[in-house]
Design an enzyme around this catalytic site. Sequence first.
Site, PDB file in Angstrom:
ATOM      1  N   GLU A 189       0.756  -1.298   0.126  1.00 38.01           N
ATOM      2  CA  GLU A 189      -0.174   0.057  -0.147  1.00 38.01           C
ATOM      3  C   GLU A 189       0.825   1.161   0.014  1.00 38.01           C
ATOM      4  O   GLU A 189       0.478   2.282  -0.607  1.00 38.01           O
ATOM      5  CB  GLU A 189      -0.985  -0.135   1.180  1.00 38.01           C
ATOM      6  CG  GLU A 189      -2.150  -0.879   1.069  1.00 38.01           C
ATOM      7  CD  GLU A 189      -1.960  -2.312   1.337  1.00 38.01           C
ATOM      8  OE1 GLU A 189      -0.719  -2.650   1.796  1.00 38.01           O
ATOM      9  OE2 GLU A 189      -2.880  -3.055   1.378  1.00 38.01           O
ATOM     10  N   HIS A 196     -11.954  -4.562   8.597  1.00 38.09           N
ATOM     11  CA  HIS A 196     -12.407  -4.039   7.808  1.00 38.09           C
ATOM     12  C   HIS A 196     -13.634  -3.149   7.519  1.00 38.09           C
ATOM     13  O   HIS A 196     -14.174  -3.113   6.273  1.00 38.09           O
ATOM     14  CB  HIS A 196     -12.871  -5.381   6.784  1.00 38.09           C
ATOM     15  CG  HIS A 196     -11.808  -6.301   6.164  1.00 38.09           C
ATOM     16  ND1 HIS A 196     -10.929  -6.916   7.012  1.00 38.09           N
ATOM     17  CD2 HIS A 196     -11.423  -6.347   5.085  1.00 38.09           C
ATOM     18  CE1 HIS A 196     -10.349  -7.608   6.092  1.00 38.09           C
ATOM     19  NE2 HIS A 196     -10.411  -7.407   4.871  1.00 38.09           N
TER      20      HIS A 196
END
Lengths: 327, 336
Positions: free
Chosen positions: A60, A129
């Site tokens: 990322e 999440h």
Amino acid sequence: MADTTYREAIREAIREAMRRDERVFLMGEDVGPYGGAFGVSLGLLEEFGPERIRDTPLSESAFVGAGIGAALGGMRPIVEVMTVNFSLLALDQIINNAATLLHMSGGQFAVPLVIRMTTGAGRQLAAQHSHSLEGWYAHIPGLRILAPATVADARGMLWPALRCPDPVLIFEYGGLYNASGELDGGAAVDIDTAAVRRPGSDVTIIGYGGTLSTSLTAADRLADDGIDAEVVDLRTLRPLDDATLLDSVRRTHRAVIVDEGWRSGSLSAEISARITEQAFYDLDAPVARVCSAEVPIPYARHMEQAALPQPAGVVAAVRAALGRSDG
Amino acid sequence: MTTADLAAAAPTDRAEHHYELLRQMLRIRRFEERCVQLYSATKIRGFLHLYIGEEAVAAGAMAALTPADAIVSTYREHGHALARGIAMHSVMAEMYGKATGCSRGRGGSMHLFDAATRFYGGNAIVGGGLPLAVGLALADQMADRPVVTACFFGDGAVAEGEFHECLNLAALWHLPVLFCCENNLYAMGTRIDRAHAVTNLAARAAAYGLSAVDVDGMDVLAVETQTRAAAEFVRAGHGPYFLEFRTYRYRAHSMYDPDRYREKAEIAQWQQHDPIDALVRRMRGDAELDDDALARLDAEIAAEIDAAVQAAEEAPLEPIEDLTRFVYAESRSHDG
């Protein structure tokens, strides 16, 4: 007029942007053959090829930072990060580079980058999440933060975000991907103002992203009780559109903020403070907030739902603000 | 000048070239020596990270790059900035926090930026510049521009996750990045063998599929030759290249560092291999430099520094009304 889903609207926005400007490309984890973790980019690889629909390793920081660098180098990247939780792995690049370079360079280096990511709970994905951390990003000078809550905004926010020389983060609410609505063409929308989604006179309910529908549902129920709630959709979380918010609150004299983020040190706290600072003497009741319970979002459905803002909670907060808490 | 051109250069040209490398190294060293004085006099504040001892890397590497190439640097970047061609008065004014500084007083010593020379900072997060370099190179690759992005960082950055993510990504996508690792053996006060299980950094880069070599970073001619060859490789589209420059900083990490973690004898030993002394010896030996020429060079550099200091002293401060400028772009339509 055909209904379009939120997911399709974002996909069409990406497709249109890539057709209009060859500097635009999409980069992220599994955006190619997989079609994106939430299916947003499905089919785009076939039209635009692997150079412009670019799968990345699970790195990322590198690929978000590469988006910043590519923007510096003249491209107009759209970087997809699967969820806001994962974006924490790129926090250094977003906050220390994207948000600072223009200022730190004395105005020499703008970063015309769009980062899209999914936010929000409600899908039993548990605590890594499901979080709503967009309020954290809204703390950062140099970033622009958008939260489309409607199909029209999902469709219309991307092009002006790409045209903007500043780094723009677009928070897509995960629970909305399958939501559908009417789409009147593909017109770009403004990315600076809040919108009154339902006019009313008794109270202002302020939501954004996933909590817009919570707010509208609550307003419908309140209407059954003869309470006329106005619902404001923030749309842009930074810079906040104080004028629309305050105009509404000055008319209704009451405000209830609905935010899936936690209340401590939050966007809802910021909005409450601004209302108090600027419209204190127009208020007939304390500003109220309906936020997520201060727990990591749990897996089990009953616990997850109990942790999130619900229409019933909004109704109760409004009734309390109106002095009708006895029901 | 290509590597072959350099080897074939006429003696006079070679002498001029060596003189220019010497000039750049001396400019950096004398500039920083003045910065130390100015820091003590509280003209310069914040962090000040000195490059003294490492000048051969900046001077040699920049000589091998073209104006179209991009530079991404670290917080120890005065040498990179000066050798790249950012005007000394602009760098000095930035150290003073003045409006005429290359970052208009918003960056300081650690954040020198210059669009005209494609100098993308001045990054004070260790490893933080590597993803930017990968992205700049990606833009060049996608636009089919034969441009190299040279990314400078230290041995400390090799411990950061971004290093590993970026080397992999650059190799995977064959991006035109020249990774320039300045291995000065210390990450602040931590010696490399206390932080890395494998201290051969070029070998670690090679593990990601990059072409990688180590270079004597105290020899400006070796730095230039190796950088030129690596840049040609990258520019030709063969993918990224990793150069490990073995070098040493004589001074402490920053002005706040009491330098307790190493022996004075170690510093003295490295000073025996001083890059400026070495080039001067070599040029004298080849009759490329005499006392007069060296004295003229010293005087010229002293005058340049004096002028930069005077200009910085006299320069205006950025008006406080402009405090919040450049947080967001001032026009939405600047890019058409």
